[in-house]
Design a protein around this motif. Structure first.
Motif, mmCIF file in Angstrom:
data_model
loop_
_atom_site.group_PDB
_atom_site.id
_atom_site.type_symbol
_atom_site.label_atom_id
_atom_site.label_comp_id
_atom_site.label_asym_id
_atom_site.label_seq_id
_atom_site.Cartn_x
_atom_site.Cartn_y
_atom_site.Cartn_z
ATOM 1 N N UNK A 183 46.147 36.012 34.322
ATOM 2 C CA UNK A 183 47.371 36.665 33.837
ATOM 3 C C UNK A 183 47.274 36.947 32.337
ATOM 4 N N UNK A 231 45.091 39.935 31.563
ATOM 5 C CA UNK A 231 45.817 41.187 31.821
ATOM 6 C C UNK A 231 46.737 41.501 30.630
ATOM 7 N N UNK A 255 40.592 45.780 32.921
ATOM 8 C CA UNK A 255 41.882 45.111 33.155
ATOM 9 C C UNK A 255 42.335 45.295 34.602
ATOM 10 N N UNK A 289 43.470 42.215 36.895
ATOM 11 C CA UNK A 289 44.739 42.161 37.627
ATOM 12 C C UNK A 289 44.499 41.836 39.103
#
Lengths: 235, 209
Positions: free
Chosen positions: B142, B145, B167, B171
């Motif tokens: 997380x 991201x 990214x 994710x």
């Protein structure tokens, strides 16, 4: 890892679209008579073709014309996804796991549509009417449609981000982009596909997405002789 | 991570960061083997975004991202080595580990000679115990991201192209490990970006030692 995003998508579709209907139609040329949807995207298509065009011309929200066109395309796409998932939720015919996914993702896509609408201000376009042809009530067609849209949306946003003029819009779109890939990974896991296959995800063009949308025939045809009735809002 | 004193010197409070000249942080980053020092170099994140995108700014952002990728790569490698992971969790760690190494390699290539060598990391029980691994992995993915999203508007188009390709996969990892942790794979409609200082502070709170 595949160098060709189209090939990669084709593989994904092959894994979930065993009768080949979606992959086949997606490969067809962009039909010329898609009625309301094409009109809604007319500006977007033009801008995608010539993004270098009048760079300083600004739309109502102060964004460049190219940015407005991209956002309009995304708005229609979010309307479509929001409507698809909202209808699936309303009908409630899918398995509980898929329905749970659809409920969360539908809420996200509705929020995305709202956010893009706000970015566009007076430049926002209304939602076309949609007809999902029963896809929202059958597990398999629904899932293959959902995977195709989530994967391709994430790829599209990568393509568009490189063509956006405004850094603010790039930053905003990035926050939606990673959520779309979360959706894709999540639904892939639900159906037993590996959620993350390659080390890098690749972009896919706006015309590729337009072809996918056209292939689904989700955007309802409207009679041309019925006058200038407002489209029914489904988004 | 090395030890607590390293952690503390490496990640100054935000107020300190803006009060001290940038050079101090860069020097810390270059001196120590302390892994988090690499991130602390970027702790005055406002300086990153204030100017428009440039090749030099891309390099600063990539150097920042490289610390994160090296950290995650080492985290998965060590967890796999300790052998506490089974089934789908082990499959996840294998896949993510391979991806993070590829991300680090791409960033290193882009940075060329200015790339820092891979730091040493120690992760303690988070690479030894199942539950601690899952929680930490979810938090790290997380965070990655958020870190990339936070820089999207600061990169040149070329830099952005690489960052988005990465990214997107972070994710996917985040959604996957969150599902394995019985957390919502996509908890929000948007993944807000975080500045470099916030990312460094969040890593410090993870107490990876």
């Amino acid at each position: 890892m595949s160098d060709d995003p189209q090939l990669e998508l084709a593989r994904t579709l092959a894994a979930i679209d065993r009768d080949g209907a979606l992959a086949e139609t997606a490969a067809e040329a962009f039909p010329r008579t898609r009625g309301g949807f094409l009109r809604a995207l007319a500006g977007a298509g033009a801008a995608a073709a010539g993004l270098a065009a009048p760079a300083r011309a600004l739309g109502a929200g102060g964004w460049s014309r190219g940015d407005v066109a991209i956002l309009r395309f995304d708005l229609v796409l979010e309307y479509l996804q929001a409507a698809l998932y909202t209808e699936a939720e309303r009908i409630g015919a899918l398995t509980p796991t898929t329905l749970g996914w659809s409920r969360v993702v539908g809420a996200h896509e509705r929020a995305h549509a709202q956010a893009i609408k706000q970015l566009l201000g007076r430049d926002a376009v209304p939602s076309p009417a949609f007809d999902f042809h029963g896809v929202t009530e059958q597990e398999k067609p629904f899932i293959k449609t959902a995977v195709a849209f989530e994967e391709l949306t994430a790829a599209l946003l990568k393509w568009q981000a490189l063509r956006l003029d405004s850094r603010e819009i790039v930053a905003a779109v990035a926050t939606l982009h990673s959520v779309e890939t979360r959706h894709a990974a999540w639904i892939r896991r639900i159906i037993g596909l590996q959620p993350a296959t390659n080390a890098f995800d690749r972009p896919a063009s706006q015309s590729r997405m337009a072809r996918l949308i056209a292939s689904t025939h989700f955007v309802a045809e409207r009679s041309r002789t019925s006058g200038r009735t407002r489209p029914k809002y489904t988004g | 991570m090395h030890d607590e004193s390293d952690l503390q010197s490496a990640t100054p409070e935000r107020g300190d960061a803006s009060a001290q000249p940038r050079g101090i942080f860069l020097k810390r980053a270059l001196l120590g083997g302390a892994s988090l020092a690499g991130l602390a170099a970027f702790a005055d994140s406002d300086a990153l975004g204030s100017a428009g995108p440039s090749a030099a700014q891309d390099r600063r952002i990539f150097a920042f991202a490289l610390v994160l990728e090296d950290l995650k790569s080492a985290f998965y490698a060590q967890a796999l080595e300790h052998g506490a992971l089974r089934g789908e969790l082990r499959r996840f760690a294998n896949v993510a580990s391979k991806h993070e190494r590829a991300h680090a390699a791409l960033l290193r290539r882009a940075l060329g000679r200015s790339a820092r060598p891979t730091p040493q990391f120690r992760f303690g029980r988070s690479v030894r115990e199942h539950a601690a691994f899952v929680t930490t992995a979810a938090r790290l993915e997380d965070l990655a991201v958020a870190a990339y999203n936070g820089q999207a508007g600061n990169l040149t188009k070329q830099g952005l192209s690489s960052a988005l390709g990465i990214v997107s996969v972070e994710a996917r990892h985040a959604a996957w490990i969150r599902a394995l942790a019985d957390q919502a794979p996509a908890p929000r409609a948007a993944d807000p970006g975080e500045g470099t200082a916030e990312v460094a502070a969040a890593l410090k709170r993870l107490h990876l030692r």
